[in-house]
Design a protein around this motif. Sequence first.
Motif, short mmCIF file in Angstrom:
data_model
loop_
_atom_site.label_atom_id
_atom_site.label_comp_id
_atom_site.label_asym_id
_atom_site.label_seq_id
_atom_site.Cartn_x
_atom_site.Cartn_y
_atom_site.Cartn_z
N LEU A 184 -6.38 11.59 27.62
CA LEU A 184 -4.98 11.36 27.27
C LEU A 184 -4.11 12.54 27.70
O LEU A 184 -3.02 12.33 28.24
CB LEU A 184 -4.86 11.13 25.76
CG LEU A 184 -3.48 10.76 25.23
CD1 LEU A 184 -2.96 9.49 25.89
CD2 LEU A 184 -3.53 10.60 23.73
N TYR A 187 -9.47 2.22 26.16
CA TYR A 187 -8.16 2.76 25.79
C TYR A 187 -7.22 2.50 26.96
O TYR A 187 -7.62 2.61 28.12
CB TYR A 187 -8.25 4.26 25.53
CG TYR A 187 -9.08 4.61 24.32
CD1 TYR A 187 -8.49 4.75 23.06
CD2 TYR A 187 -10.46 4.79 24.42
CE1 TYR A 187 -9.25 5.06 21.95
CE2 TYR A 187 -11.23 5.10 23.31
CZ TYR A 187 -10.62 5.24 22.08
OH TYR A 187 -11.37 5.55 20.98
N TYR A 215 -3.23 3.53 28.27
CA TYR A 215 -2.03 4.34 28.08
C TYR A 215 -1.07 4.00 29.21
O TYR A 215 -1.46 3.96 30.37
CB TYR A 215 -2.36 5.82 28.11
CG TYR A 215 -1.17 6.72 27.96
CD1 TYR A 215 -0.65 7.02 26.70
CD2 TYR A 215 -0.52 7.24 29.07
CE1 TYR A 215 0.46 7.83 26.56
CE2 TYR A 215 0.59 8.05 28.94
CZ TYR A 215 1.08 8.36 27.68
OH TYR A 215 2.18 9.15 27.54
N PHE A 275 0.06 3.34 23.76
CA PHE A 275 -1.32 3.83 23.70
C PHE A 275 -2.08 2.90 22.76
O PHE A 275 -1.76 2.81 21.58
CB PHE A 275 -1.34 5.27 23.19
CG PHE A 275 -2.70 5.90 23.09
CD1 PHE A 275 -3.69 5.65 24.03
CD2 PHE A 275 -2.98 6.77 22.06
CE1 PHE A 275 -4.94 6.25 23.94
CE2 PHE A 275 -4.23 7.38 21.96
CZ PHE A 275 -5.21 7.12 22.90
#
Length: 141
Positions: A49, A71, A73, A111
């Motif tokens: 991240l 994940y 983002y 996110f």
Amino acid sequence: MRQFSVILILFLFILSGCNNIEQNRDQNIFNYEYLSKSDEIPDEVNQWLIDVETSKDEIVHSFGSEEGIRYVYAKGHKKAKVSYINENIEGKHYQNLKVTLLKGTSKDTVFIKISYDSDLCCDTEILDATENEDEFYIEQR
């Protein structure tokens, strides 16, 4: 005639019950949640991240930290939704996760963490974006 009606009604109950089981199974394949930087996340995800936040481009970034966890983002986007797509193309069966993002301002970010049953899903992850809010909020059929 009465016996035929009873058999027909029983058949319809059985058929609708099987359809509900299939729909419930699809609903349990994945789950997603919005995260913030302050949420508890694994160290490797936190490092990823930090790296993507410092990049200057406004592309969508995706990271798989472990089996069944992804994940996503995205800079310049304000909302996300995830759907499961089960396709049969020319006799070959495909199971995909589709992440659709709604574009926002350059200051917006999204996110999310996607958890999915890796035994049932997924061959690929499809990342898509739209500027059209009506299109984003339309329920997928």
